[in-house]
Design a protein around this motif. Structure first.
Motif, mmCIF file in Angstrom:
data_model
loop_
_atom_site.group_PDB
_atom_site.id
_atom_site.type_symbol
_atom_site.label_atom_id
_atom_site.label_comp_id
_atom_site.label_asym_id
_atom_site.label_seq_id
_atom_site.Cartn_x
_atom_site.Cartn_y
_atom_site.Cartn_z
ATOM 1 N N PRO A 1 50.213 11.214 -20.462
ATOM 2 C CA PRO A 1 51.425 11.939 -20.110
ATOM 3 C C PRO A 1 52.430 11.858 -21.249
ATOM 4 C CG PRO A 1 51.313 9.847 -18.948
ATOM 5 C CD PRO A 1 50.006 10.039 -19.663
ATOM 6 N N PRO A 2 53.413 12.774 -21.291
ATOM 7 C CA PRO A 2 54.410 12.730 -22.363
ATOM 8 C C PRO A 2 55.047 11.359 -22.459
ATOM 9 C CG PRO A 2 54.677 14.712 -21.066
ATOM 10 C CD PRO A 2 53.645 13.872 -20.373
ATOM 11 N N THR A 3 55.208 10.898 -23.685
ATOM 12 C CA THR A 3 55.731 9.556 -23.886
ATOM 13 C C THR A 3 56.657 9.562 -25.084
ATOM 14 O OG1 THR A 3 55.126 7.267 -24.328
ATOM 15 C CG2 THR A 3 53.735 8.945 -25.318
ATOM 16 N N THR A 4 57.369 8.484 -25.248
ATOM 17 C CA THR A 4 58.237 8.381 -26.412
ATOM 18 C C THR A 4 57.744 7.323 -27.379
ATOM 19 O OG1 THR A 4 59.670 6.837 -25.253
ATOM 20 C CG2 THR A 4 60.276 9.165 -25.163
ATOM 21 N N THR A 5 56.551 6.774 -27.143
ATOM 22 C CA THR A 5 56.005 5.781 -28.069
ATOM 23 C C THR A 5 54.544 6.100 -28.338
ATOM 24 O OG1 THR A 5 55.401 4.305 -26.274
ATOM 25 C CG2 THR A 5 57.541 3.927 -27.313
ATOM 26 N N MET B 1 59.914 17.839 -26.142
ATOM 27 C CA MET B 1 60.418 19.215 -26.085
ATOM 28 C C MET B 1 59.685 20.006 -24.998
ATOM 29 S SD MET B 1 62.964 19.719 -28.116
ATOM 30 C CE MET B 1 63.050 21.475 -28.482
ATOM 31 N N ARG B 2 58.384 19.813 -24.877
ATOM 32 C CA ARG B 2 57.647 20.503 -23.808
ATOM 33 C C ARG B 2 58.200 20.121 -22.444
ATOM 34 N NH1 ARG B 2 53.034 19.253 -27.130
ATOM 35 N NH2 ARG B 2 52.175 21.184 -27.959
ATOM 36 N N GLU B 3 58.479 18.829 -22.290
ATOM 37 C CA GLU B 3 59.020 18.347 -21.020
ATOM 38 C C GLU B 3 60.432 18.871 -20.789
ATOM 39 O OE1 GLU B 3 60.242 14.043 -19.380
ATOM 40 O OE2 GLU B 3 58.143 14.209 -19.993
ATOM 41 N N LYS B 4 61.256 18.844 -21.827
ATOM 42 C CA LYS B 4 62.644 19.278 -21.693
ATOM 43 C C LYS B 4 62.733 20.755 -21.321
ATOM 44 C CE LYS B 4 67.013 19.490 -24.226
ATOM 45 N NZ LYS B 4 67.717 19.119 -25.437
ATOM 46 N N PHE B 5 61.902 21.582 -21.938
ATOM 47 C CA PHE B 5 61.971 23.023 -21.703
ATOM 48 C C PHE B 5 60.887 23.501 -20.729
ATOM 49 C CE2 PHE B 5 64.309 22.477 -25.616
ATOM 50 C CZ PHE B 5 65.437 23.225 -25.344
ATOM 51 N N VAL B 6 60.177 22.564 -20.127
ATOM 52 C CA VAL B 6 59.142 22.863 -19.140
ATOM 53 C C VAL B 6 58.250 24.007 -19.625
ATOM 54 C CG1 VAL B 6 58.661 23.191 -16.693
ATOM 55 C CG2 VAL B 6 60.831 22.204 -17.388
ATOM 56 N N ASP B 7 57.688 23.822 -20.824
ATOM 57 C CA ASP B 7 56.826 24.843 -21.407
ATOM 58 C C ASP B 7 55.608 24.173 -22.026
ATOM 59 O OD1 ASP B 7 55.602 26.980 -22.561
ATOM 60 O OD2 ASP B 7 57.385 27.700 -23.609
ATOM 61 N N PRO B 8 54.543 23.978 -21.229
ATOM 62 C CA PRO B 8 53.368 23.285 -21.750
ATOM 63 C C PRO B 8 52.625 24.088 -22.811
ATOM 64 C CG PRO B 8 52.951 24.114 -19.546
ATOM 65 C CD PRO B 8 54.394 24.362 -19.837
ATOM 66 N N ASP B 9 52.901 25.388 -22.924
ATOM 67 C CA ASP B 9 52.181 26.231 -23.875
ATOM 68 C C ASP B 9 52.943 26.481 -25.171
ATOM 69 O OD1 ASP B 9 50.077 26.517 -22.049
ATOM 70 O OD2 ASP B 9 51.156 28.123 -21.020
ATOM 71 N N ALA B 10 54.075 25.833 -25.350
ATOM 72 C CA ALA B 10 54.875 26.052 -26.560
ATOM 73 C C ALA B 10 54.089 25.621 -27.793
ATOM 74 C CB ALA B 10 56.178 25.269 -26.474
ATOM 75 N N ALA C 1 58.162 -2.640 -34.998
ATOM 76 C CA ALA C 1 57.116 -3.598 -35.357
ATOM 77 C C ALA C 1 56.783 -4.532 -34.191
ATOM 78 C CB ALA C 1 57.547 -4.405 -36.571
ATOM 79 N N ALA C 2 57.793 -4.983 -33.454
ATOM 80 C CA ALA C 2 57.544 -5.927 -32.357
ATOM 81 C C ALA C 2 56.649 -5.307 -31.280
ATOM 82 C CB ALA C 2 58.862 -6.380 -31.734
ATOM 83 N N ALA C 3 56.818 -4.019 -31.044
ATOM 84 C CA ALA C 3 56.006 -3.335 -30.029
ATOM 85 C C ALA C 3 54.764 -2.701 -30.646
ATOM 86 C CB ALA C 3 56.843 -2.272 -29.326
ATOM 87 N N ASP C 4 54.675 -2.683 -31.974
ATOM 88 C CA ASP C 4 53.555 -2.096 -32.696
ATOM 89 C C ASP C 4 53.365 -0.623 -32.329
ATOM 90 O OD1 ASP C 4 51.509 -2.172 -34.598
ATOM 91 O OD2 ASP C 4 49.983 -2.523 -33.067
ATOM 92 N N ASN C 5 54.491 0.120 -32.302
ATOM 93 C CA ASN C 5 54.397 1.546 -32.015
ATOM 94 C C ASN C 5 55.644 2.278 -32.537
ATOM 95 O OD1 ASN C 5 56.479 1.205 -30.128
ATOM 96 N ND2 ASN C 5 55.086 1.050 -28.416
ATOM 97 N N TYR C 6 55.589 3.592 -32.457
ATOM 98 C CA TYR C 6 56.735 4.414 -32.830
ATOM 99 C C TYR C 6 57.532 4.750 -31.585
ATOM 100 C CZ TYR C 6 54.628 5.325 -37.377
ATOM 101 O OH TYR C 6 54.114 5.179 -38.619
ATOM 102 N N HIS C 7 58.818 4.956 -31.785
ATOM 103 C CA HIS C 7 59.708 5.398 -30.715
ATOM 104 C C HIS C 7 60.418 6.640 -31.229
ATOM 105 C CE1 HIS C 7 62.527 5.251 -27.397
ATOM 106 N NE2 HIS C 7 63.476 5.472 -28.269
ATOM 107 N N ALA C 8 60.614 7.626 -30.367
ATOM 108 C CA ALA C 8 61.256 8.860 -30.791
ATOM 109 C C ALA C 8 62.333 9.263 -29.804
ATOM 110 C CB ALA C 8 60.232 9.980 -30.929
ATOM 111 N N GLU C 9 63.383 9.897 -30.340
ATOM 112 C CA GLU C 9 64.455 10.442 -29.512
ATOM 113 C C GLU C 9 64.854 11.786 -30.076
ATOM 114 O OE1 GLU C 9 67.835 7.871 -29.284
ATOM 115 O OE2 GLU C 9 66.674 6.188 -28.529
ATOM 116 N N LEU C 10 65.083 12.741 -29.168
ATOM 117 C CA LEU C 10 65.595 14.041 -29.602
ATOM 118 C C LEU C 10 67.044 13.865 -30.014
ATOM 119 C CD1 LEU C 10 64.060 16.343 -26.852
ATOM 120 C CD2 LEU C 10 63.294 16.056 -29.211
ATOM 121 N N VAL C 11 67.454 14.585 -31.050
ATOM 122 C CA VAL C 11 68.837 14.497 -31.555
ATOM 123 C C VAL C 11 69.586 15.736 -31.100
ATOM 124 C CG1 VAL C 11 70.265 14.359 -33.613
ATOM 125 C CG2 VAL C 11 68.062 13.202 -33.559
ATOM 126 N N GLY C 12 70.769 15.498 -30.539
ATOM 127 C CA GLY C 12 71.637 16.614 -30.165
ATOM 128 C C GLY C 12 71.321 17.272 -28.921
#
Length: 164
Positions: free
Chosen positions: A72-76, A101-110, A153-164
């Motif tokens: 499922p959509p994730t941020t890490t 972005m797919r989740e925010k705009f509810v567009d799985p085909d974008a 590094a502590a979680a051994d993964n990437y984290h992402a956030e949309l800006v604006g």
């Protein structure tokens, strides 16, 4: 004086109780035997076996390395060994930011593309981070967006956030 209504030993069968309504015996009877209700136990057993079979089929019975089902959509996410290479950062951004972005705009085909790192450590933070630009197309309308991606590094993964 008549007996009060209630359950009494059946006058004809000792293994049953019959309900007396205060004036006469009714057709309602119940067993006086104590013990397991075998039908009930059998039904529970069948249900348990069915759940186990369905779970093993649906879950594949363990981790066989097949990752064809998308999470499922994730941020890490955890990607390559070189956590700071431009290709690895862009791959993380493409996965994480596009899912958000797919989740925010509810567009799985974008469709997504034009990924670019526009800044390193934009907030001056200690863990490596990058501001990434991406473009989402829904139909004929492109929409640009920014996403901050940071290596944790502590979680051994990437984290992402949309800006604006």
């Amino acid at each position: 004086m008549s007996q009060p209504s209630g359950w009494y030993p059946d006058p004809q069968r000792q293994t049953l109780q019959r309900y007396w309504d205060g004036e006469q015996w009714t057709d309602q009877v119940k067993s006086t035997k104590k013990g397991p209700n075998w039908r009930y136990l059998l039904a529970i057993g069948v249900i348990v076996v069915a759940v186990i079979v369905v779970a093993s089929i649906a879950g594949g019975g363990g981790d066989d390395g097949d990752s064809s089902a998308s999470p499922p959509p994730t941020t890490t996410t955890n990607l390559a060994a070189d956590r700071t290479s431009q290709a690895t950062v862009l791959a993380a951004a493409e996965k994480l930011c596009a899912d958000m972005m797919r989740e925010k705009f509810v567009d799985p085909d974008a469709d997504f593309g034009n990924w670019k790192i526009t800044a390193e450590n934009p907030a001056g933070t200690t863990p490596p981070s990058w501001r990434v630009f991406g473009q989402m197309s829904t139909g004929s309308t492109p929409r640009g967006f920014y996403c901050d991606v940071a290596w944790q590094a502590a979680a051994d993964n990437y984290h992402a956030e949309l800006v604006g």
